[in-house]
Design an enzyme around this catalytic site. Structure first.
Site, PDB file in Angstrom:
ATOM      1  N   LYS A   1       0.852  -1.191   0.000  1.00 41.50           N
ATOM      2  CA  LYS A   1       0.000   0.000   0.000  1.00 41.50           C
ATOM      3  C   LYS A   1       0.884   1.237   0.000  1.00 41.50           C
ATOM      4  CE  LYS A   1      -4.027   1.891   2.498  1.00 41.50           C
ATOM      5  NZ  LYS A   1      -4.939   1.719   3.658  1.00 41.50           N
TER       6      LYS A   1
ATOM      7  N   SER B   1      -9.902   1.960   2.655  1.00 39.06           N
ATOM      8  CA  SER B   1      -8.954   2.692   1.822  1.00 39.06           C
ATOM      9  C   SER B   1      -7.919   1.811   1.129  1.00 39.06           C
ATOM     10  CB  SER B   1      -8.210   3.723   2.682  1.00 39.06           C
ATOM     11  OG  SER B   1      -7.391   3.047   3.630  1.00 39.06           O
TER      12      SER B   1
ATOM     13  N   SER C   1     -10.319  -0.391   6.825  1.00 37.21           N
ATOM     14  CA  SER C   1      -9.673  -0.193   5.525  1.00 37.21           C
ATOM     15  C   SER C   1      -8.971  -1.406   4.939  1.00 37.21           C
ATOM     16  CB  SER C   1      -8.666   0.962   5.618  1.00 37.21           C
ATOM     17  OG  SER C   1      -9.353   2.182   5.552  1.00 37.21           O
TER      18      SER C   1
END
Ligand SMILES: [Mg+2]
Ligand SMILES: [Zn+2]
Lengths: 96, 490, 482
Positions: free
Chosen positions: B81, B156, B180
């Site tokens: 990420k 997210s 997330s």
């Protein structure tokens, strides 16, 4: 808390150091108002005598001994700087 | 080979690598090829560096050839990420603010992956600074749900979930502040695990809300989640909130706990609101599956559930408003070209106006407001106290049950743009996931079926530091179903 | 109308440590810009603070030395404000649970003359808390340059109650803090290096009025004399304004040491809204009795206590103690000699405070590199006491040689042949001669003028070529006359 607009958007945006256009201010203050209205449901709860939780698993005295353990080189530390001179970050003249 | 290389699990690939039936370089080449093949549709990556990845794979092959493999992750491509620091790689947080930022250091979880030979692969898209539930808040691109390109992948960690689902990486790392990891995992049909707060070091994770953030794995099956969690767990003296607790051998624990008759709780408040939405059906079937295994299923109560979203948005935005103050146009971020030089604060105001997207501005201003003079007690302090009540709810429930079963998300992935104009309804889509962050307990999302062709996730919440139990419970279900072998057609 | 000033000080003191307060990068002064930085100090995304145990030890020690209460626990808060020298745009500090509560600083005001102890007074402290220092801004014509080397140095903030009434008291307050910190090894408090920095809150009110006048904040007090002069200037200015019937506006002023005057920096804009909240990156601190006891045991005898003891135990004059005591090493050095022969302490004190300090400063040396040791100095005092050589010979001829070479007094006396080549009988003969040759002073003495016998000393010393011991001579002359 009052029923009219909750948030002084000019003051809060200035505190947060974010310039907003008038259109943004209008939209944001309306959205934030409904969010703040929503979060105020916490008032319903009696929290008298309840300890606040700052950490999910609180422990104490998390420290390190006073030993030097490495650094970034000046070059590495400044490689993302938007402006630099003499190995320092250039900023607009500030009055202290 | 029974299935395409890019959908094989880490443990399968690890075995092939170990037997020298596959080289890490070939695996990386296949991963690159797959990434390029579908990236136009999926859009999971902010950037990737093929040359660097192949060099890492090459080093892995050299180690194995010399008989010095670093273990099961050696040579396995892991997607990262784009809010985790990797030395020498971009770290954008999907924000214009950090568009050109290159990290000069490694996050602890990255250091651990490197030391175990994993091939760090790409920078995966997210909602800007991890603020969002759809990955639509990225400054760079909108990631699509591999199961339906018109839908959001969740957020997210949308890029991490989509890349894992689409076979663009063997597994990926995400971060979870209010769901997330679990919510996008649920939407993309992969396994996502948010560890107990303090299990994985936050050092090198660009902070959104420090008391809620945790790094965790997104994988296509439960064993891989165990493997990746194993690799990144452990106390870190560079993170004061990292907990001094030993890391169990998760795979061994799973083996030992096979067939265990768990006592599983259904929080009635979660099921009351979910009622009988289509997304609920697979969850209810999963519950029946556990009953059929002989697990005891019990209704429990988490009485303060209704206050979790409000509590969360106060605490998370307050912490974020302070954490994001460092992105200011001074040391390493975007600096506005034009600002009022006579007004000493305008360089901040203008750089932040240009560098932050709408959702970040909204949350930073909300967080600034709840902390500002005269409001602290009514909002932040109050929320911290309610947080205590929410924690106690879980403590009480876990006196009766080993784990809780809930839906991960109220609905499957929604259409792009559907909730963009209504932040509050977007916030409310996190109702099942955020309590785990407030309480600091581990949570996991496991694919359990479909609704309208879109994956649905079962959420399992566990006691602090009992990730092994979550994994074992999930593994029972996974072994009896074939969801892990179902992939989107791209 | 008579006016009086009310002064409170906020003193920032850097705590001496190898590494910084929340990061293990080295701490220090005078290095090339941005060479003592790391992800934490630069406020990079993902960086996290971890407490330095030494900073905690330092402040708890300071708190114990300054009579504070150390609570069982304390926590960390973020103080949010944007400034280019602040890497995170928040300072990690302690808002509502500081690590040291209350306390006081004992100060001494100047006496009527150097030989007389001045009035002692207690200045109450509000609190002492720990926080990170910020970087340094270097100002140029068109822009400023930021160096983050100083950022995240351990800093304690000592906040006094508005207990002071003059620049002199503020001066004494800072001096006392400085001595205590140096004594305890917590900080060197070198103001030139920014290791100690003071801000003052100053207001003036008519004598007898209970409410405080409008205060101003005075910054940039970069030396201890700057504090005194700046505050005195500001008190005069405010008094003048009030006498003119003007009001004082809340504002921040700065002391301009070059011009010797205060100048306004800014009128108070809207009150700062620092949005304090507990720092979620750091865990609270718990301080148990064992920890406190251990640190208490590391605190040496503090300056005022030592001074009182020196006066009592060694019968030292105040003037000598006020030279010895402010320097912990020097006073310990003195005592290493004095405690062996307490009755010779005055003579030892005189030699240390006068001759030794003078020669050290002329040679640009410090006591640690001094060739004379407490034992050899004591040896010198002893040979004088035993009448082997006179004091003036010891001071003028023996001491400088010992200082140069590190020899013992006996060795110098031997080498330079300073030992008298006559005995007491010979001295008696010279004394009788002197009495016979000077009948007038002898008669005056007999008439009751004690001092007149001093006139006989010179002649005897002359006869002995300066080698006779004056004390012995006095004694013999008296014996012969009486
Ligand atoms: Mg202050
Ligand atoms: Zn301060």
């Amino acid at each position: 808390m009052t029923e009219e607009k909750h948030i002084d958007i000019d003051y809060t945006a200035k505190l947060a150091r974010i310039n907003l256009t008038d259109a943004e201010k209008e939209k944001l203050s309306e959205q934030l108002d409904s969010i703040i209205g929503y979060v105020e449901k916490l008032e319903e709860l009696d929290t008298e005598g309840v300890e606040p939780t700052a950490h999910p698993h609180p422990v104490y005295n998390v420290w390190q001994e006073d030993e030097v353990k490495g650094e970034l080189s000046t070059e590495e530390a400044l490689k993302n700087a938007p402006a630099q001179r003499d190995n320092m970050i250039v900023v607009p003249k500030v009055v202290d | 080979m029974s299935k395409e290389l890019h959908y094989k699990s880490a443990s399968e690939l690890s075995e092939l690598l170990e037997k020298k039936e596959l080289s890490a370089v070939d695996l990386m080449k296949a991963t690159i090829a797959r990434t390029k093949e579908v990236e136009d549709k999926v859009g999971a990556f902010n950037s990737y560096d093929e040359v660097d990845a192949l060099a890492q794979a090459d080093a892995s092959d050299a180690r194995r050839a010399a008989g010095g493999s670093f273990g099961p992750l050696d040579g396995i491509p892991v997607g990262i990420k784009d809010n985790l620091a990797v030395n020498g790689q971009p770290l954008t947080c999907s924000s214009k603010m950090l568009e050109k930022f290159v990290s000069p250091y490694d996050a602890t979880c990255i250091e651990k992956l490197k030391s175990q030979g994993a091939v760090l692969w790409g920078r995966l898209n997210l909602d800007e600074y991890a603020m969002g539930s759809s990955t639509e808040n990225s400054a760079f691109k909108t990631t699509s749900n591999p199961w339906n390109l018109d839908c959001i992948p969740g957020g997210s960690s949308g890029g991490s979930a989509a890349a894992a689902a689409a076979g663009q990486a063997v597994m990926t790392l995400g971060s979870d502040t209010g769901g997330s990891i679990r919510q996008p995992a649920s939407h993309c049909g992969v396994v996502g695990l948010k560890p107990t707060y303090g299990r994985v070091s936050r050092y090198g994770l660009a902070a959104f809300a420090s008391s809620l953030d945790q790094v965790g794995p997104l994988t296509r099956n439960v064993k891989d989640a165990a493997l990746l969690l194993q690799a990144i767990s452990g106390h870190d003296e560079r993170d004061s909130t990292s907990y001094k607790v030993s890391t169990p051998n998760f795979l061994e624990a799973m083996e030992k706990q096979r067939g265990h008759k768990w006592t599983l709780g259904l929080p009635k408040e979660y099921f009351a609101t979910a009622a009988d939405t289509p997304a609920m059906k697979p969850v209810l079937e999963a519950i029946e599956f556990y009953r059929s295994l002989g697990c005891e299923i019990k209704e429990v109560s988490l009485p303060h559930t209704d206050y979790a979203v409000a509590t969360y948005y106060i605490i998370a935005t307050a912490e974020a408003s302070s954490n994001l103050a460092r992105y200011d146009g001074i040391r390493y971020t975007h600096r506005a070209e034009k600002f009022d030089a006579k007004d000493s604060v305008d360089i901040y105001c203008q750089s932040r106006a240009e560098g932050f997207g709408e959702e970040v501005k909204r949350r930073v201003i909300l967080g600034t407001y709840v902390l500002s003079s005269g409001y602290y007690d009514a909002y932040y302090l109050k929320a911290q106290k309610v947080r205590t009540l929410i924690r106690r709810d879980f403590e009480n429930a876990f006196k009766e049950v080993d784990a809780l079963l809930t839906p991960t998300s109220p609905t499957p992935a929604f259409k792009k743009g559907e909730k963009a104009s209504d932040p509050l309804s977007m916030y409310l889509s996190d109702i099942y996931t955020i309590s785990a962050n407030l309480a600091g307990i581990p949570g996991m999302s496991l694919p359990c079926g479909y609704s309208d062709g879109l994956p649905v996730g079962l959420q399992i919440l566990g006691k602090p530091f009992k990730e092994d139990e979550l994994l074992s419970i999930a593994h029972e279900f996974e072994m009896a179903h074939d969801f892990k072998d179902q992939h989107p057609s791209l | 109308m008579e006016y009086e000033a009310v002064i409170g000080l906020e003193v920032h003191v850097q705590i001496k440590a190898e590494s910084k307060i929340f990061s293990r990068v080295r701490a220090g002064y005078g290095h090339e810009p941005n060479t003592m930085v790391d992800p934490v100090v630069m406020g990079l995304p993902g960086a996290l603070p971890v407490m330095n145990k030494a900073a905690l030890d330092g402040i708890i020690k300071a708190g114990l030395a300054l009579n504070c209460t150390i609570p069982e626990s304390c926590k960390w808060d973020r103080k949010n404000y944007f400034y280019p020298d602040s890497p995170n745009n928040y300072q990690i500090t302690q808002y509502d649970q500081p690590i040291c509560d209350g306390g006081f600083v004992e100060i001494e005001l100047p006496g009527h003359n150097r030989g007389e102890m001045g009035e002692h007074k207690k200045i109450a402290l509000t609190r002492i808390h720990l926080e990170n220092d910020v970087g340094k801004l270097n100002h140029f014509a068109d822009d400023s340059l930021v160096d983050y080397n100083r950022a995240f140095t351990s800093l304690m903030e000592i906040v006094s109650e508005p207990d002071m009434r003059s620049g002199e008291e503020a001066f004494a307050f800072l001096t006392a803090i400085r001595q205590t910190m140096i004594y305890c090894g917590i900080s060197d408090c070198d103001m030139e290096k920014g290791q100690m920095r003071a801000d003052a809150n100053i207001s003036v009110r008519p004598v007898g009025q209970k409410e405080l006048g409008q205060k101003i904040e005075l910054k940039n007090l970069n030396s201890i004399t700057g504090v005194k002069n700046g505050i005195e200037y500001e008190i005069k200015r405010q008094t003048r304004e009030l006498k003119k019937g003007n009001t004082i506006k809340q504002a921040t002023w700065r002391w301009n040491a070059d011009l010797g005057q205060t100048e306004m920096m800014r009128e108070k804009e809207d009150a700062h809204d620092y949005r304090y909240f507990p720092d979620p990156d750091l865990m609270p601190v718990r301080i148990d009795e064992d920890w406190k006891t251990k640190l208490q045991n590391e605190i040496p005898e503090l300056p005022w206590d030592k001074q009182r003891r020196f006066i009592e135990e060694y019968d030292l004059p105040f003037s000598i103690t006020s030279v010895l005591v402010p320097d912990r090493i020097l006073s310990d050095w003195f005592e290493a000699a004095a405690k062996q022969e307490p009755k010779l302490a005055q003579a030892i004190g005189n030699l240390v405070a006068n001759d030794l300090l003078r020669d050290l400063s002329e040679a640009g040396m410090s006591i640690d590199t001094c060739k004379i040791t407490p034992d050899t100095l004591l040896g010198l005092v002893k040979v004088v006491d035993q009448g082997i050589i006179p004091k003036n010979v010891a001071n003028k001829d023996v001491f400088p040689e010992m200082f140069k070479t590190g020899e013992t007094a006996e060795e110098v006396i031997e080498r330079k042949g300073l030992k008298p080549d006559f005995d007491e009988g010979q001295v008696k003969v010279w004394c009788q001669e002197a009495i016979d040759e000077n009948p007038k002073p002898v008669q005056n003495y007999k008439d009751g003028n004690e001092k007149s016998l001093n006139a006989l000393l010179g002649p005897v010393m002359k006869k002995s070529k300066g080698k006779a011991n004056p004390q012995l001579v006095n004694k013999i002359i008296r014996e012969l006359i009486d």
